[in-house]
Motif scaffolding. Structure first.
Motif, PDB file in Angstrom:
ATOM      1  N   LYS A  80     -22.780  -1.551  -5.176  1.00 34.33           N
ATOM      2  CA  LYS A  80     -22.620  -2.305  -6.422  1.00 34.33           C
ATOM      3  C   LYS A  80     -23.576  -1.829  -7.508  1.00 34.33           C
ATOM      4  N   GLU A  81     -24.673  -1.172  -7.096  1.00 33.27           N
ATOM      5  CA  GLU A  81     -25.642  -0.677  -8.071  1.00 33.27           C
ATOM      6  C   GLU A  81     -25.249   0.717  -8.558  1.00 33.27           C
ATOM      7  N   GLY A  82     -25.940   1.175  -9.572  1.00 34.58           N
ATOM      8  CA  GLY A  82     -25.626   2.476 -10.146  1.00 34.58           C
ATOM      9  C   GLY A  82     -26.501   3.591  -9.630  1.00 34.58           C
ATOM     10  N   TYR A  83     -27.196   3.349  -8.510  1.00 41.21           N
ATOM     11  CA  TYR A  83     -28.090   4.365  -7.971  1.00 41.21           C
ATOM     12  C   TYR A  83     -28.051   4.328  -6.447  1.00 41.21           C
ATOM     13  N   ILE A  84     -28.532   5.394  -5.834  1.00 46.16           N
ATOM     14  CA  ILE A  84     -28.606   5.515  -4.378  1.00 46.16           C
ATOM     15  C   ILE A  84     -30.027   5.171  -3.933  1.00 46.16           C
ATOM     16  N   GLY A  85     -30.133   4.462  -2.827  1.00 39.18           N
ATOM     17  CA  GLY A  85     -31.462   4.190  -2.286  1.00 39.18           C
ATOM     18  C   GLY A  85     -31.743   2.738  -1.986  1.00 39.18           C
ATOM     19  N   GLY A  86     -30.917   1.810  -2.501  1.00 39.37           N
ATOM     20  CA  GLY A  86     -31.160   0.395  -2.226  1.00 39.37           C
ATOM     21  C   GLY A  86     -32.521  -0.034  -2.736  1.00 39.37           C
ATOM     22  N   ARG A  87     -33.336  -0.584  -1.830  1.00 37.77           N
ATOM     23  CA  ARG A  87     -34.671  -1.027  -2.231  1.00 37.77           C
ATOM     24  C   ARG A  87     -35.623   0.138  -2.441  1.00 37.77           C
ATOM     25  N   SER A  88     -35.234   1.313  -1.990  1.00 44.80           N
ATOM     26  CA  SER A  88     -36.064   2.488  -2.225  1.00 44.80           C
ATOM     27  C   SER A  88     -35.725   3.038  -3.607  1.00 44.80           C
ATOM     28  N   THR A  89     -36.390   2.499  -4.603  1.00 44.59           N
ATOM     29  CA  THR A  89     -36.107   2.903  -5.975  1.00 44.59           C
ATOM     30  C   THR A  89     -37.409   2.987  -6.762  1.00 44.59           C
ATOM     31  N   THR A  90     -37.383   3.739  -7.817  1.00 41.23           N
ATOM     32  CA  THR A  90     -38.589   3.961  -8.610  1.00 41.23           C
ATOM     33  C   THR A  90     -38.381   3.501 -10.047  1.00 41.23           C
ATOM     34  N   SER A 107     -41.973   2.006   0.127  1.00 34.25           N
ATOM     35  CA  SER A 107     -42.928   2.938  -0.463  1.00 34.25           C
ATOM     36  C   SER A 107     -43.436   3.998   0.500  1.00 34.25           C
ATOM     37  N   ILE A 108     -43.453   3.695   1.806  1.00 32.84           N
ATOM     38  CA  ILE A 108     -44.088   4.609   2.751  1.00 32.84           C
ATOM     39  C   ILE A 108     -43.245   4.768   4.010  1.00 32.84           C
ATOM     40  N   PHE A 109     -43.523   5.830   4.737  1.00 29.85           N
ATOM     41  CA  PHE A 109     -43.052   5.981   6.105  1.00 29.85           C
ATOM     42  C   PHE A 109     -44.150   6.708   6.868  1.00 29.85           C
ATOM     43  N   VAL A 110     -44.076   6.647   8.185  1.00 31.20           N
ATOM     44  CA  VAL A 110     -45.137   7.211   9.012  1.00 31.20           C
ATOM     45  C   VAL A 110     -44.531   8.200  10.004  1.00 31.20           C
ATOM     46  N   ARG A 111     -45.384   8.978  10.645  1.00 30.80           N
ATOM     47  CA  ARG A 111     -44.904  10.033  11.540  1.00 30.80           C
ATOM     48  C   ARG A 111     -44.001   9.516  12.660  1.00 30.80           C
ATOM     49  N   PRO A 112     -44.258   8.320  13.238  1.00 29.28           N
ATOM     50  CA  PRO A 112     -43.314   7.825  14.251  1.00 29.28           C
ATOM     51  C   PRO A 112     -41.901   7.596  13.727  1.00 29.28           C
ATOM     52  N   ASN A 113     -41.709   7.504  12.401  1.00 27.53           N
ATOM     53  CA  ASN A 113     -40.355   7.482  11.834  1.00 27.53           C
ATOM     54  C   ASN A 113     -39.824   8.918  11.842  1.00 27.53           C
ATOM     55  N   LYS A 114     -39.487   9.397  13.032  1.00 30.16           N
ATOM     56  CA  LYS A 114     -39.238  10.829  13.213  1.00 30.16           C
ATOM     57  C   LYS A 114     -38.077  11.354  12.376  1.00 30.16           C
ATOM     58  N   HIS A 440     -40.975  -0.908   7.660  1.00 30.86           N
ATOM     59  CA  HIS A 440     -41.460  -1.141   6.313  1.00 30.86           C
ATOM     60  C   HIS A 440     -40.341  -1.208   5.288  1.00 30.86           C
ATOM     61  N   ASP A 441     -40.272  -2.339   4.560  1.00 28.28           N
ATOM     62  CA  ASP A 441     -39.617  -2.462   3.267  1.00 28.28           C
ATOM     63  C   ASP A 441     -38.118  -2.259   3.231  1.00 28.28           C
ATOM     64  N   ILE A 442     -37.426  -2.156   4.375  1.00 27.11           N
ATOM     65  CA  ILE A 442     -35.997  -1.900   4.313  1.00 27.11           C
ATOM     66  C   ILE A 442     -35.246  -3.003   5.033  1.00 27.11           C
ATOM     67  N   ILE A 443     -34.266  -3.619   4.383  1.00 28.89           N
ATOM     68  CA  ILE A 443     -33.464  -4.675   4.974  1.00 28.89           C
ATOM     69  C   ILE A 443     -32.086  -4.105   5.280  1.00 28.89           C
ATOM     70  N   ILE A 444     -31.683  -4.126   6.541  1.00 31.45           N
ATOM     71  CA  ILE A 444     -30.384  -3.578   6.905  1.00 31.45           C
ATOM     72  C   ILE A 444     -29.685  -4.529   7.857  1.00 31.45           C
ATOM     73  N   ILE A 445     -28.484  -4.944   7.535  1.00 34.22           N
ATOM     74  CA  ILE A 445     -27.623  -5.604   8.503  1.00 34.22           C
ATOM     75  C   ILE A 445     -26.369  -4.756   8.580  1.00 34.22           C
ATOM     76  N   ILE A 446     -26.036  -4.261   9.743  1.00 32.06           N
ATOM     77  CA  ILE A 446     -24.878  -3.394   9.886  1.00 32.06           C
ATOM     78  C   ILE A 446     -23.829  -4.105  10.726  1.00 32.06           C
ATOM     79  N   ILE A 447     -22.652  -4.267  10.185  1.00 33.78           N
ATOM     80  CA  ILE A 447     -21.540  -4.811  10.937  1.00 33.78           C
ATOM     81  C   ILE A 447     -20.473  -3.733  11.001  1.00 33.78           C
TER      82      ILE A 447
END
Length: 452
Positions: A80-90, A107-114, A440-447
């Protein structure tokens, strides 16, 4: 990233038979044989609702399966928005793209987020660390600073004097154990699962998700003041929740942000690349209004009309989308609790917040990273008016960027009290943070809606 709810919903069918072939680690050989006999001649299409982290990742991995197993699945992605990334936006200070961008969320991710870590390398994106933002940190309880530290040996002694040696060590051990178990998800022997509860049980996380962070760490011998001050400072800045309400798995995630990184130019570029490389058709500014069964397929109605798909993935917070689905489907999607969080970005020529706001003498140096604890309010004292306040480098010479998370919107008058006469640009946004999230910071519900 944050937790996903996976539901297989069958319109009038008793068994899942996909309209295209999947590799045998998804289904038994018997089912695959039946599917192969019924494979339609038309190219199967999948609709993905949401172009954020969940939707773009789904498109990317479906395309990988296309390449590896020759599935021949076409993908349409709606947002519905005009950009890609959802909450990951600048956003840019003063809406000036010549200035350094600021992340609004994710805003961040860590090495275990392979997968994200590897994606930055595969996509030739530049990772940046946050060493230039390694400011002095203080923990504020609404009336006083409980502790301030900057990482030196003297600060280590202060922490040990206040909390002892066992509390930090035992907390670190619990976090490392969680990370080690989490990393097993990347192995080829990852347990197969259809519901989040199943994978949680398989990984041995049941105790963590059934206990609050406070309860769990107390059972590990961690002192209560370390939990209510140090640990809670992390849970409040990362998930806007207190240690005595957030479950222990999420609490451990909030403490696992060592060596955090981001993508220079914005993390949204990861998800742009996911979609670009998936070769999906992407329809931005295209809200979906309904998903209805049509025989063994699904009709997706949006602002571009009605289109039929063999499968639909809703990669968005369903209860916030206003998408109409059959009641039999809606009944299987449990309500998700969210906390409303206000993000305030601003620029200021004050190199640190005003000491008078914190009740300190004029000329006192206030930390540029202020985390918070509700330890004082639990005793009847004043509660902090914000979750965190942090400086994020300079926007231009003599001017700094600041990000504040709070439960309530912060007025211009409030900002002037913390940065008297020193605020330039301000950007405000309200977001909903998942109370049951575990990254961190991402809301996802997948059906996933599959045909019979």
């Amino acid at each position: 990233m944050k937790s996903a709810v996976l539901l297989c919903l069958l319109p009038g069918a008793l068994a899942i038979q996909l309209p295209f072939e999947l590799p045998n680690f998804f289904k038994s050989k018997t089912v695959l044989s039946s599917v192969q006999e019924e494979t339609p001649t038309v190219l199967p299409r999948v609709a993905i609702i949401g172009a954020g982290a969940g939707g773009s990742s789904a498109a990317f991995w479906i395309s990988k399966a296309n390449e590896r197993f020759g599935l021949g699945v076409a993908i349409d992605v709606y947002d519905k928005e005009g950009y890609i990334g959802g909450r990951s936006t600048t956003v840019y200070p003063y809406d000036d793209p010549s200035l350094r961008e600021l992340e609004l969320g994710a805003s961040i991710f860590v090495r275990p987020n392979k997968n994200l870590w590897r994606a930055t390398e595969e996509f030739n994106l530049t990772r940046r660390d946050f060493r230039e933002e390694d400011y002095e940190t203080g923990i504020w309880d609404g009336e006083q600073f409980l502790l301030s530290f900057n990482g030196g040996w003297w600060d280590t002694l202060k922490v040990l004097w206040r909390y002892g040696l066992n509390a930090p060590r035992r907390t670190e051990a619990a976090v490392k154990s969680m990370i080690s178990t989490y990393l097993s998800l990347y192995n080829k022997d990852t347990p197969r699962w259809e519901k989040v509860e199943d994978v949680s049980d398989a990984l041995g996380f049941s105790d963590m998700v059934s206990s609050t962070t406070s309860e769990y760490l107390l059972s590990k011998g961690v002192s209560s003041n370390y939990i209510s001050e140090i640990v809670e400072a992390a849970t409040r800045v990362n998930y806007a929740q207190d240690a005595d309400t957030i479950h222990a798995l999420e609490g451990a995630c909030s403490m696992a942000a060592d060596n955090a990184a981001g993508v220079a130019g914005g993390n949204f570029q990861l998800f742009e690349q996911f979609l670009k490389r998936s070769k999906a058709e992407v329809f931005l500014n295209t809200p979906v209004t309904s998903i209805t069964p049509k025989g063994h397929q699904w009709t997706v109605k949006s602002s571009r009309g009605s289109h039929t798909y063999q499968a639909v993935i809703i990669a968005a917070p369903f209860h916030q989308t206003s998408i109409t689905v059959p009641q039999s489907v809606a009944d299987q999607i449990p309500p998700q609790p969210y906390v409303n969080l206000h993000v305030t970005l601003l620029s200021t020529n004050a190199s640190s917040p005003s000491p008078s706001y914190f009740g300190l003498p004029e000329g006192s140096k206030v930390p540029q990273m202020v985390l918070t604890s509700r330890a004082n309010s639990r005793k009847g004292g004043k509660e902090p008016e914000f979750n965190s306040l942090s400086y994020h480098g300079t926007t231009r010479p003599g001017e700094w960027a600041v990000k504040i998370f709070s439960k309530k919107p912060l007025s211009d008058e409030w900002l002037d009290g913390v940065f008297p006469g020193a605020v330039g640009w301000v950007h405000r946004k309200e977001v909903a943070d998942d109370l049951n999230a575990a990254a961190h910071d991402i809301i996802i519900i997948i059906i996933i809606l599959l045909t019979g």
